[in-house]
Enzyme design. Structure first.
Site, PDB file in Angstrom:
ATOM      1  CG  ASN A   1      -7.723  -7.462  -1.235  1.00  0.00           C
ATOM      2  OD1 ASN A   1      -8.534  -8.160  -1.831  1.00  0.00           O
ATOM      3  ND2 ASN A   1      -8.089  -6.446  -0.473  1.00  0.00           N
TER       4      ASN A   1
ATOM      5  N   GLY B   1      -6.763  -5.570  -5.926  1.00  0.00           N
ATOM      6  CA  GLY B   1      -6.778  -4.209  -5.393  1.00  0.00           C
ATOM      7  C   GLY B   1      -5.943  -4.038  -4.145  1.00  0.00           C
TER       8      GLY B   1
ATOM      9  CG  HIS C   1      -3.135  -6.515   4.890  1.00  0.00           C
ATOM     10  ND1 HIS C   1      -2.203  -6.086   3.968  1.00  0.00           N
ATOM     11  CD2 HIS C   1      -4.346  -6.161   4.384  1.00  0.00           C
ATOM     12  CE1 HIS C   1      -2.822  -5.489   2.960  1.00  0.00           C
ATOM     13  NE2 HIS C   1      -4.134  -5.530   3.181  1.00  0.00           N
TER      14      HIS C   1
END
Ligand code: AMP
Length: 126
Positions: A97, A103, A110
């Protein structure tokens, strides 16, 4: 300066605290470039997060500022995690993301690694 819309790197973000050993994690893998650990709110039978050790807020930041060694080391680590977990035959999904529309909650880059069942469609309709 970071290039994403997430602002400067926050040294108090939860993954920075995990990297410093201030917060425990269920570690799966660690090398010079990356740390991998189980997601605290797993969304699949296997849900592992792989994070670089450097201070990057997002994929946008990492892809723009990280050295070639960091980028290569990180993505080799992602592949190694999947291999060590024995996921190559059944398969898995990687997801990152980046920014508000995605979001992204934690402002340290990551990659999510999902596996352990048929994972269905890539995007769930809102
Ligand atoms: P994202 O929405 O892509 O930023 O994903 C952040 C992920 O971090 C979520 O799936 C959370 O469940 C996970 N998470 C948050 N805090 C922790 C923690 N202390 N240990 C492991 N995973 C965490």
């Amino acid at each position: 300066m970071p290039v994403s819309g997430l602002g400067p790197y926050d040294d108090q973000n939860i993954f920075a605290r995990i990297l410093r050993g201030e917060v425990p994690c269920r570690k799966v893998f660690e090398d010079a470039h990356a740390l991998a650990f189980h997601d605290i709110a797993a969304q699949a039978p296997v849900h592992v997060l792989v994070i670089p050790k450097g201070r990057y807020v997002s994929f946008a930041d990492f892809s723009a500022r990280a050295s070639e060694g960091e980028i290569a080391g990180f993505f080799r680590a992602v592949g190694e995690v999947a291999r060590q977990l024995g996921l190559e035959t059944a398969g898995y999904r990687l997801l990152a993301n980046m920014g508000p529309d995605s979001g992204q909650e934690v402002p340290h880059f990551h990659v999510h690694l999902f596996a352990g069942r048929k994972l269905g469609r890539m995007l769930v309709a809102e």
